[in-house]
Structures are given as structure tokens and as C-alpha cells.
Write an enzyme that holds these catalytic residues in place. Structure first.
Site, PDB file in Angstrom:
ATOM      1  N   LYS A  53       0.851  -1.204   0.000  1.00 59.05           N
ATOM      2  CA  LYS A  53       0.000   0.000   0.000  1.00 59.05           C
ATOM      3  C   LYS A  53       0.877   1.241   0.000  1.00 59.05           C
ATOM      4  O   LYS A  53       0.600   2.210  -0.711  1.00 59.05           O
ATOM      5  CB  LYS A  53      -0.933  -0.018   1.218  1.00 59.05           C
ATOM      6  CG  LYS A  53      -2.050  -1.039   1.067  1.00 59.05           C
ATOM      7  CD  LYS A  53      -2.767  -1.330   2.357  1.00 59.05           C
ATOM      8  CE  LYS A  53      -3.712  -2.529   2.164  1.00 59.05           C
ATOM      9  NZ  LYS A  53      -4.297  -3.018   3.400  1.00 59.05           N
ATOM     10  N   GLN A  97      -4.867  -1.788   9.880  1.00 57.94           N
ATOM     11  CA  GLN A  97      -4.574  -3.069   9.227  1.00 57.94           C
ATOM     12  C   GLN A  97      -5.040  -4.225  10.112  1.00 57.94           C
ATOM     13  O   GLN A  97      -4.621  -4.339  11.267  1.00 57.94           O
ATOM     14  CB  GLN A  97      -3.058  -3.160   8.948  1.00 57.94           C
ATOM     15  CG  GLN A  97      -2.652  -4.389   8.184  1.00 57.94           C
ATOM     16  CD  GLN A  97      -3.164  -4.423   6.742  1.00 57.94           C
ATOM     17  OE1 GLN A  97      -3.160  -3.411   6.046  1.00 57.94           O
ATOM     18  NE2 GLN A  97      -3.651  -5.561   6.303  1.00 57.94           N
ATOM     19  N   ASP A 120     -11.018   2.509   4.138  1.00 59.02           N
ATOM     20  CA  ASP A 120     -11.499   1.163   3.849  1.00 59.02           C
ATOM     21  C   ASP A 120     -13.007   1.108   3.598  1.00 59.02           C
ATOM     22  O   ASP A 120     -13.524   0.104   3.134  1.00 59.02           O
ATOM     23  CB  ASP A 120     -11.209   0.278   5.074  1.00 59.02           C
ATOM     24  CG  ASP A 120     -10.176  -0.776   4.757  1.00 59.02           C
ATOM     25  OD1 ASP A 120      -9.854  -0.941   3.575  1.00 59.02           O
ATOM     26  OD2 ASP A 120      -9.710  -1.425   5.708  1.00 59.02           O
TER      27      ASP A 120
END
Ligand code: NDP
Length: 293
Positions: A53, A97, A120
Site C-alpha cells: 500500500k 490493518q 477502507d
């Protein structure tokens, strides 16, 4: 032979557009977009995902604000880190995460993320916004599927779509997005009886069951568009999805490969969510409206 829904190639094209959008908006915004990935502990797979990422951010000009707390960090320490990122003016997107180390409760931590910085798209408020058709960051994986379909001119309107899987991460938001695009949607799950009779009705089939190669030729009607979300490491090496690609390729109208299908699009949609949030915060004219699902 099925059309290949090439997520890797599309993701590369979209990165160029994101880069351009950032360059055009820099004068008005006065700073680059910022994405903060909060990693707790030392799960090796998470370390690889986070690095990927961050590399993607660097390619397009998004600044990364990596934050790494030790596995023994307390719930309060993680909460404090999230609050600091919420208040940080340089940060447009925050990602916690997962999975978290044992002892941490992810639900209140995810709820603490500022919904407008929710890269997200999994905050309860943003799932509610999706349900109601309101604007907000969307879950990356299903949003990536929608963009892939649109890119190939596959319009779900009026079509019969079947989603296998009902997780909050993939299946549920996928079904809502297809429905919002005017498909008639059926959701199947582990308690569904006679799955084949359901999946055979699909004109668009999205498989997100997390079961290696469970869908074969006898599950689909020829001409179906198949999107394979699953990703698994084969014991003998290499990756596979939830579908038996070699069986479906000769009969499906389109098929997403594993790897190189949905996976790269998931990372790209994380960048889209971050750049769109940055544009909105700084009243930068948005040239990515077609990527906002
Ligand atoms: P979950 O395990 O959270 O959910 C799986 C869903 O599939 C559940 O709803 C489950 O039903 C259903 N299911 C399980 N077995 C069957 C079956 N035999 N028949 C029908 N339905 C079944 O997984 P996720 O949604 O998080 O992920 C799904 C897959 O997608 C995984 O392989 C994951 O690795 C992959 N993935 C890939 C991403 C990418 O970027 N490519 C991103 C995210 C996930 P029930 O609710 O009844 O338990």
C-alpha cells in the site's frame, strides 16, 4: 474464451489518472493527499500488505503516514493513535490493518476512525451511507469490482446477479452496490441449499466465499460474467481463487483472474477513497466521478 477482467492493467491505468488528479489539485490544496496505515504487531502477511500500500501511495504522489505499534500495545494506546490521526490535517485516509493481535477489540477501534477519513469504507456510518445511497467512502473490494465491470461496459442494470458470500468486508456491500446499479441480486452463503440452482441463474456471478476452487463449470450458465474475489495460496505453491478458472474460461463471457483481477483493484480503491476525500476537503474539482460507486 472468456474476456479477461484484467484488474492489474486497469489498476495501472487508474494510477495514472489519480496521479494527474493530484497534480491538478495541488495548487488549491497546498499539500499532497495523505494515507495513514496503522499496523499493530508483527504479522508478516500484514507487513507485506502495508508495504504494498505504501509503494502504491509513493507511485501516485500520496504521502504515507505509517504508524507501527508493538503487539503488546493496549486498547487505549491504539485509540489514542487513531484520535491523533483523526486530528492530523495532513491525513485524508486512515486504515487500521487487520487482523489485530489478540487482546485488542477491533470493533470500537474501527468505530473511532473519522468516517470521512475511513479509507477502507467499513465504518458503520459508511456502510449505512451505502445502504441509503448517500455519498461516502465505499468498501474497497466491492467498489473495485464495480469499477472493473463498468470499465468493460458490463452494466448490471436489469441483470440477475448472484453474490456468493455475505461478509461485511465483501459480500454484503457487493450485493448493495449491485442492487444500487439496478441488478436483481441474490445472496448465497454457507447455509444456502442447492447452491448450483442459484448460481446457474446468474448473469453476473461474484464469488467471495473463501473456499478454494469451489465453483466449477456446472455452477454457471454459459455466457455468465464471473468475478472471483477469493484468493488462496495453494499447498504446492502459487495462488488460486474460489473458482476453477480452467473450467470456466471456455464458457464464461468474462472472468477475473487470480492473481491480477480483484486484488490490485482493492489497493487502487483505497487510493481512490483517499484522493477523493482530499479533493472534497479542499474543494478540488473531482475528475474521478466515474470511480465513485
Ligand atoms: P469470510 O470468511 O468473512 O466470508 C465468507 C462468506 O462466504 C460467508 O458469508 C460464508 O457464509 C460464505 N461461504 C462460506 N462457505 C460457503 C459455501 N460452501 N457456499 C456458499 N457460501 C459460503 O470471507 P471474506 O468475505 O472476508 O473473503 C472471501 C474471500 O475473498 C477470501 O478468500 C478472501 O481471502 C478474499 N478476499 C480477497 C480480497 C481481494 O482483494 N482480492 C479482499 C478481501 C477478501 P456464512 O456467512 O454463512 O458463514
Amino acid at each position: 474464451m472468456a474476456l479477461r477482467l484484467d484488474g492489474k492493467q486497469l489498476a495501472a491505468q487508474l494510477e495514472v489518472r489519480l496521479q494527474l488528479q493530484i497534480q491538478k489539485g495541488m495548487a488549491a490544496a497546498g499539500r499532497s493527499p495523505g494515507l495513514a496505515v496503522l499496523r499493530i504487531g508483527d504479522d508478516p502477511a500484514s507487513a507485506v500488505y502495508v508495504r504494498n500500500k505504501e509503494k502504491a501511495c509513493a507511485r501516485i504522489g500520496v504521502e504515507s503516514f505509517g504508524s507501527h505499534l508493538p503487539a503488546h500495545a493496549s486498547q487505549q494506546e491504539v485509540l489514542t493513535a487513531i484520535r491523533q490521526l483523526n486530528a492530523d490535517e495532513r491525513v485524508d485516509g486512515i486504515l487500521l490493518q487487520l487482523p489485530l493481535p489478540e487482546g485488542l477489540d477491533e470493533t470500537p477501534l474501527l468505530a473511532e476512525i473519522d468516517p470521512n477519513k475511513d479509507a477502507d469504507g467499513l465504518h458503520t456510518l459508511n456502510l449505512g451511507r451505502l445502504l441509503k445511497g448517500e455519498q461516502g467512502p465505499r468498501s474497497c473490494t466491492p467498489a473495485g469490482v464495480m469499477v472493473m465491470l463498468r470499465d468493460q461496459g458490463i452494466d448490471p442494470a436489469g441483470k440477475r446477479a448472484v453474490v456468493v458470500g455475505r461478509s461485511i468486508l465483501v459480500g454484503q456491500p457487493m450485493a448493495l452496490m449491485l442492487q444500487a446499479a439496478n441488478a436483481t441480486v441474490t445472496v448465497a452463503h454457507s447455509r444456502t441449499q442447492d447452491l448450483k440452482s442459484i448460481t446457474r441463474q446468474a448473469e453476473i456471478l461474484v464469488v467471495a466465499a473463501g473456499r478454494p476452487e469451489m465453483i466449477g463449470a456446472d455452477h454457471i450458465t454459459p455466457g455468465c460474467v464471473v468475478v472471483d474475489v477469493g484468493i488462496h495460496r495453494r499447498p504446492e505453491g502459487g495462488l488460486c481463487g474460489d473458482v476453477r478458472a480452467e473450467e470456466l474460461e471456455p464458457i464464461a463471457a468474462a472472468l477475473s483472474p487470480v492473481p491480477g483481477g480483484v486484488g490490485p483493484m482493492t489497493v487502487t480503491m483505497l487510493l481512490v477513497n483517499t484522493v477523493v476525500a482530499w479533493c472534497r476537503r479542499h474543494q478540488v474539482a473531482l475528475e474521478l466521478s466515474d470511480l465513485v460507486v
